[in-house]
Design a protein around this motif. Structure first.
Motif, PDB file in Angstrom:
ATOM      1  N   HIS A  38      48.961  39.944  51.634  1.00 35.19           N
ATOM      2  CA  HIS A  38      48.606  40.451  50.377  1.00 35.19           C
ATOM      3  C   HIS A  38      48.465  40.283  49.205  1.00 35.19           C
ATOM      4  O   HIS A  38      49.583  40.143  48.610  1.00 35.19           O
ATOM      5  N   PHE A  39      47.604  39.617  48.455  1.00 36.91           N
ATOM      6  CA  PHE A  39      46.929  39.268  47.374  1.00 36.91           C
ATOM      7  C   PHE A  39      46.840  40.940  46.067  1.00 36.91           C
ATOM      8  O   PHE A  39      45.994  41.415  45.927  1.00 36.91           O
ATOM      9  N   ALA A  40      48.186  40.988  45.271  1.00 36.67           N
ATOM     10  CA  ALA A  40      48.353  41.669  44.030  1.00 36.67           C
ATOM     11  C   ALA A  40      47.003  41.006  42.943  1.00 36.67           C
ATOM     12  O   ALA A  40      46.535  40.210  42.726  1.00 36.67           O
ATOM     13  N   ILE A  41      45.491  42.053  43.108  1.00 35.17           N
ATOM     14  CA  ILE A  41      44.135  41.754  42.442  1.00 35.17           C
ATOM     15  C   ILE A  41      44.656  41.715  40.734  1.00 35.17           C
ATOM     16  O   ILE A  41      44.173  41.387  39.368  1.00 35.17           O
ATOM     17  N   ASP A  42      44.766  43.678  40.569  1.00 37.91           N
ATOM     18  CA  ASP A  42      44.479  44.180  38.957  1.00 37.91           C
ATOM     19  C   ASP A  42      45.495  44.718  38.549  1.00 37.91           C
ATOM     20  O   ASP A  42      45.636  45.541  40.011  1.00 37.91           O
ATOM     21  N   LEU A  43      46.623  45.045  38.450  1.00 35.45           N
ATOM     22  CA  LEU A  43      47.441  45.974  37.967  1.00 35.45           C
ATOM     23  C   LEU A  43      46.893  47.522  37.809  1.00 35.45           C
ATOM     24  O   LEU A  43      45.443  47.725  37.019  1.00 35.45           O
ATOM     25  N   ILE A  44      47.394  49.026  37.684  1.00 33.91           N
ATOM     26  CA  ILE A  44      46.716  50.100  37.423  1.00 33.91           C
ATOM     27  C   ILE A  44      47.339  50.229  36.399  1.00 33.91           C
ATOM     28  O   ILE A  44      48.216  50.781  36.417  1.00 33.91           O
ATOM     29  N   CYS A  65      51.310  51.542  33.480  1.00 31.84           N
ATOM     30  CA  CYS A  65      51.242  51.339  34.748  1.00 31.84           C
ATOM     31  C   CYS A  65      51.648  52.368  36.300  1.00 31.84           C
ATOM     32  O   CYS A  65      52.971  52.837  36.553  1.00 31.84           O
ATOM     33  N   TYR A  66      50.480  52.246  36.904  1.00 32.87           N
ATOM     34  CA  TYR A  66      50.708  53.085  37.678  1.00 32.87           C
ATOM     35  C   TYR A  66      50.608  52.782  39.336  1.00 32.87           C
ATOM     36  O   TYR A  66      50.189  52.970  39.967  1.00 32.87           O
ATOM     37  N   GLY A  67      51.001  50.870  39.447  1.00 30.29           N
ATOM     38  CA  GLY A  67      50.715  50.291  40.826  1.00 30.29           C
ATOM     39  C   GLY A  67      50.259  49.453  40.429  1.00 30.29           C
ATOM     40  O   GLY A  67      49.208  48.767  39.653  1.00 30.29           O
ATOM     41  N   ALA A  68      49.137  48.829  41.552  1.00 29.25           N
ATOM     42  CA  ALA A  68      47.807  47.502  41.629  1.00 29.25           C
ATOM     43  C   ALA A  68      47.589  47.464  42.331  1.00 29.25           C
ATOM     44  O   ALA A  68      47.156  48.552  44.005  1.00 29.25           O
ATOM     45  N   TYR A  69      46.406  47.451  42.627  1.00 32.42           N
ATOM     46  CA  TYR A  69      45.240  47.025  43.735  1.00 32.42           C
ATOM     47  C   TYR A  69      45.565  45.630  44.371  1.00 32.42           C
ATOM     48  O   TYR A  69      45.706  44.487  43.472  1.00 32.42           O
ATOM     49  N   VAL A  70      45.477  45.564  45.561  1.00 28.28           N
ATOM     50  CA  VAL A  70      46.018  44.811  46.598  1.00 28.28           C
ATOM     51  C   VAL A  70      45.072  44.220  47.644  1.00 28.28           C
ATOM     52  O   VAL A  70      44.391  45.000  48.472  1.00 28.28           O
ATOM     53  N   LEU A  71      44.893  43.151  47.585  1.00 30.25           N
ATOM     54  CA  LEU A  71      43.524  42.698  48.787  1.00 30.25           C
ATOM     55  C   LEU A  71      43.863  42.694  50.373  1.00 30.25           C
ATOM     56  O   LEU A  71      45.206  41.350  49.751  1.00 30.25           O
ATOM     57  N   ASN A  72      44.532  43.143  51.161  1.00 25.65           N
ATOM     58  CA  ASN A  72      44.896  42.368  52.469  1.00 25.65           C
ATOM     59  C   ASN A  72      43.624  40.929  52.539  1.00 25.65           C
ATOM     60  O   ASN A  72      42.567  41.674  52.864  1.00 25.65           O
ATOM     61  N   GLU A  73      44.740  39.954  52.382  1.00 25.87           N
ATOM     62  CA  GLU A  73      43.765  38.570  52.252  1.00 25.87           C
ATOM     63  C   GLU A  73      43.141  38.095  54.197  1.00 25.87           C
ATOM     64  O   GLU A  73      42.317  37.617  54.009  1.00 25.87           O
ATOM     65  N   LYS A  74      43.834  39.291  54.990  1.00 22.29           N
ATOM     66  CA  LYS A  74      43.729  38.963  56.674  1.00 22.29           C
ATOM     67  C   LYS A  74      42.213  39.699  57.281  1.00 22.29           C
ATOM     68  O   LYS A  74      41.468  39.316  57.736  1.00 22.29           O
ATOM     69  N   THR A  75      41.986  41.130  55.883  1.00 25.05           N
ATOM     70  CA  THR A  75      41.012  42.117  56.832  1.00 25.05           C
ATOM     71  C   THR A  75      39.804  41.728  56.140  1.00 25.05           C
ATOM     72  O   THR A  75      38.692  42.518  56.000  1.00 25.05           O
ATOM     73  N   GLY A  76      40.183  41.635  54.191  1.00 26.50           N
ATOM     74  CA  GLY A  76      39.412  41.424  52.794  1.00 26.50           C
ATOM     75  C   GLY A  76      39.628  42.886  52.597  1.00 26.50           C
ATOM     76  O   GLY A  76      38.427  43.323  51.234  1.00 26.50           O
TER      77      GLY A  76
END
Length: 517
Positions: free
Chosen positions: A155-161, A176-187
């Motif tokens: 899981h790749f963190a793209i940007d902070l929220i 900061c309220y968390g992050a947008y995260v990419l599931n590298e296997k599903t997209g």
């Protein structure tokens, strides 16, 4: 959307230590760790040397370790931070032992202590030459025993929220309220909402291509914090490890530990001359910045591509016992350490600056913390003393834990928007990403390396701007993937390194500009 009490970005010693401590203290609170790639892949895993900690108080002392750190930092350390980290060291080290990490002991049952460049005493505890690997193993084992920790690999963190993602401002200070995260296997891209977020994302080595760091070291945390408007400082102080194994095709990647020079190895040029005594009275045991700069001068003087590390005069059987991983690597390359010299060259190794934090690990953005290599604590100053990095990560992970232990767990009722990729498409070709990555790395090696000049730095800014504009167009029109996001992050980090290099008008520690003489 996933909601958690604590979001940890990164699975090295800093992130895992915090996660374990906070999960053990509060069994009713949740911790989510996100890490790109495999859970064990981190800079920690590749730390060969060990943990610098004062255990033998008859020969050593806190004051000696403090002084060695201040000397290495060349006047730019925060002395109060140095004192705090070093005096807390033994307590934090004992916790590693409690969690099951093993360290080498001598024939009398005491910890076997090593001595590395810049240290005045033997104080580095180690596990063979794979200390980081052992620490990572022990911490991951403990993490998996705690039911309130969720570890999301790949899981790749793209940007902070932060506030700019929301429709209205919710605090006087940016938060900061968390992050947008990419599931590298599903997209799939998740909005991961957190009461507190800890950046423990490691270093920036891959910005230079030739590095001792693993492929994951792309400066993601620093770049995300920079885009979120956090304060970034001292990133001009890139530490180059003097002795990475030279490979004519790959450049360098495998680290020949500093402890090998502590064990008695000599540096020689192609003609066999031992050159370090001519540059510094400490010879091979000078601090990393000095040794790297001396090798760079030697290479420029001779026109050679690398120098050599000579172990032929050492007890090779004892060497095998201390450095089995290094011995096996050399053997696989048909380097017989009893007869052959190891070809070595300096390579990007460690970033001494990063996201500015206070003693609690808190950044200039509310609810956002940082520790480990991505942070700038003031411990290292202009140059990190060998094996102080694992120590710093342990101490600051504890400090963040202690600080957040007194916080209430109330969550805000913010409505976090989903990731918006409307109007984007999957890139048909990845050649643009790879081409720009190679150009960026060559640019940083050639123009922003061990020895810099204002002219080269200004040329680097101009060339970097072209790469930046091309990649930003691609980012805005493409569905994101890890390689594109990593490249974008490395460009941000390169921009920071070059910009802060131009602002520094005095050579200090690991920073050397010929126009500052």
């Amino acid at each position: 959307m996933i909601t958690t009490d604590y979001l940890v970005i990164g699975s090295g010693v800093a992130g895992l230590t915090f996660a374990i401590k906070i999960a053990e203290r509060f069994s009713d609170r949740t911790v989510v760790i996100v890490t790109k790639g495999d859970e064990s892949e981190s800079n920690t895993k590749y730390a060969q040397g060990g943990v610098a900690v004062v255990l033998d108080t008859e020969e050593d002392s806190f004051q000696k370790h403090i002084q060695d750190t201040l000397v290495a930092g060349d006047g730019l350390c925060d002395e109060l931070v140095v004192q705090m980290v070093i005096k807390e060291g033994p307590k934090r080290f004992s916790e590693l032992i409690h969690w099951g990490a093993n360290f080498d002991i001598d024939s009398e049952g005491n910890f076997s202590l090593g001595k590395e460049g810049g240290h005045s005493e033997y104080r580095v505890v180690h596990h063979k030459d794979i200390t980081g690997y052992e620490v990572e193993r022990a911490l991951l084992k403990r993490v998996h025993q705690l039911k309130n920790i969720q570890l999301l690999s790949y899981h790749f963190a793209i940007d902070l929220i932060t506030e700019h993602h929301l429709e209205e401002q919710h605090s006087e200070k940016l938060a900061c309220y968390g992050a947008y995260v990419l599931n590298e296997k599903t997209g799939e891209i998740l909005a991961l909402k957190a009461k507190h977020t800890l950046l423990a994302s490691g270093g920036i080595g891959r910005v230079y291509g030739h590095t001792t760091n693993p492929d994951i070291a792309t400066g993601d945390g620093i770049a995300m914090a920079y885009r979120a408007k956090a304060q970034i400082q001292d990133v001009e102080f890139v530490q180059f490890h003097p002795t990475a194994l030279y490979d004519s095709e790959k450049g360098s990647s495998f680290l020949i530990s500093e402890a090998v020079r502590g064990f008695g190895a000599y540096l020689r040029n192609r003609k066999g001359r031992r050159f370090m005594p001519g540059y510094d009275e400490r010879a091979e045991l000078a601090s990393r910045d000095v040794v790297s700069q001396c090798i760079d001068k030697e290479l420029k003087r001779t026109g050679d591509t690398h120098v050599y590390l000579d172990c032929t005069h050492l007890d090779i059987e004892a060497f095998k016992g201390h450095f089995p991983n290094i011995h096996e690597k050399c053997k696989s390359l048909h380097i017989d350490l009893a007869k052959d010299w190891i070809p070595v060259v300096p390579a990007s190794h460690y970033l001494c600056g990063g996201i500015v934090v206070d003693k609690n690990g808190e950044t200039t953005i509310n609810n956002l913390f940082a520790c480990g290599e991505c942070s700038r604590t003031g411990l290292h100053g202009a140059n990190r003393l060998a094996s102080n990095s694992l120590l710093e990560a342990l101490v600051y992970a504890h400090n963040v834990f202690e600080h957040l232990s007194t916080e209430n767990r109330e969550h805000t009722n913010l409505d976090i928007p989903e990731w918006n990729d409307e109007g984007t498409s999957i890139p048909k070709e990845h050649i643009i990403i790879q081409h720009n990555l190679k150009e960026l790395q060559a640019l940083m090696r050639d123009y922003v390396g061990i020895v810099r000049s204002n002219d080269r730095l200004k040329k680097a800014i101009t060339r970097l701007d072209v790469i930046y504009k091309e990649v930003e167009v691609l980012y805005k029109t493409s569905k994101v993937n890890t390689s594109l996001c990593e490249l974008r992050n490395m460009i941000n980090v390169a921009h920071l390194i070059i910009g802060q290099s131009l602002l520094r008008k005095e050579n200090k520690g690991g920073y050397y500009n010929i126009d500052n003489l």
